[in-house]
Write a protein that holds these residues in place. Sequence first.
Motif: not given
Length: 581
Positions: A204-206, A224-228
Amino acid sequence: MSIKLQQLTQNVLSSQGKLEADFILRNAQIADVFSLTWQKADIVVKNGMIVALDRTNQFQAKQEEDAAGGYVIPGLIDGHIHIESSMLTPGEFSRVLLPHGITTVVTDPHEIANVAGAEGIQFMLDDAQKADMDIFVMLPSSVPGTQFENAGATLTAKDLAPFLQHEQVRGLAEVMDFPAVLNGQEDMLQKILLSQEANLVIDGHCAGLQSEQITGYRAAGIHTDHECVTAQEAIDRVEQGMYVLIREGSAAKNLRDLLPAVQSHNARRFGFCTDDKYVDELIDEGSINYDIAMAIAEGMQPLQAIQLATVNTAECYRLLDRGVLAPGYKADFVLIDDLSTMQAKAVWKNGQKVAENGEMLTNRQAPVVPAHIYQSVHLPTITKDRLQLAFTKGTKANVMEIVPNQLITNHVIMDVPVKEGVFVPSVEQDLLKLAVIERHHQLHTTGLGIVKGFGLQKGAVATTVAHDSHNALVVGTNDEDMVMALTRIQEIQGGFVIVADGQILAEMPLTIGGLMTDVPAQEAKEQLAGLHSALKTLNPTLDFHFLLTFSFVALPVIPALKLTDTGLFDVTTFQHISVEA
């Protein structure tokens, strides 16, 4: 008997002491990433696999080495990185990071894919085969990142399908076009479905998404997300079933803000990633090793940080043969003297020592690049007329304000200097002109905007590293220097150019797709140092990573304002707006 069956037989026999092992690392303090304890044992290796942890000194091997009681941890894993952002090819990138203990990375080659399409992906896969580390690829999901800009290629589900069976492909890379997902756009959902049917992972890219939008992503199977950027965002994603990759790169530095989200009950759903980091910092700091050391300094228990950087990320990407020091796992391990610094004394990949005391022990191989990827910059003849930003109603403007060392920007409405109906940059007000010019298909579309926060006192900076479509990007205090910088970018076929008072102060050619260099890493580092020095001439008080912050002002999927070759883009409303407010 097949080679694989023969090796499996040998491994089983070696695990029982019935066959001599290939290598033993004796007297090691081994990180048990499942129980979060240290175990003293010898690591026994056969055919690149750990076959036993010997606590009784009963195994023999062709070669052995004494760890002398040093800490040994699994090879570190980066869960999400764009190798192109290092400005190195995969093979050269590997030679920089292995000495720091990173033995596996999961990369998204959407930078080169935005320039060269499927052929760019194939180049990265081919070059990765030469690397000493393991480089796994996530197929770019959003090329172009949105439909509101012109990239060098468009990749549909049909274009990606042939790559799904490649042994190094782990899934679908960061799904950035959230409206396409949440509105059920067929091509995007087809890409997701293809990945699901192949039992692969979907990243993901959230950035900036609310909880209910995350629910839509999860319903699509995004993993997944790595933008938190806040601990609460991370907690929300974990509670909805995602893995969160804690990012610490050159521009986006989120580790300290996210660590409070990691608790004993949810820690197994977190990993570390780099996303984007330049060659100089990779050489000096490494990547995931640096994250572990920072997490420890912030109060995390060392074994917990090591767990995030190894088995968690391995399980996230279903790389179930690594990330653990136990029988049946790959013999990827790192000898470390001081946990607080996480400096690798020696690194083994598949049971072979590949780096020691910060130096690679293998020979460098030059990359082989398709000829037309070397010729990817096709700008028009640049004149001052192309850079004129006209005002017809007054002096009020929509201004992009950068946030130093972050990918986000602020949307500011303010009065700007206008003379004879044209915007005039103001050093005193820190209001500079920004331009993005299409460079792939000779469309020559040009977006113009106003940016605040870079602090240039003179000159101009131009680059072809402009995420994610990688058109030509320039910022400046005057049109003459902007024209010179763009002209030079065309001549060197991409990279970075810094100009002041009609003189080129520094440049760094990136001839592979306008993104990567074919020179050795140390030479690239020296060129980058020249850029940083020249930037200090333009802004003597510069205290943030200018180049990386700059390269993201054209990415129209991260709030709030961005500039593409088709104009100023409001990410919060996902539409173009006029510069004039």
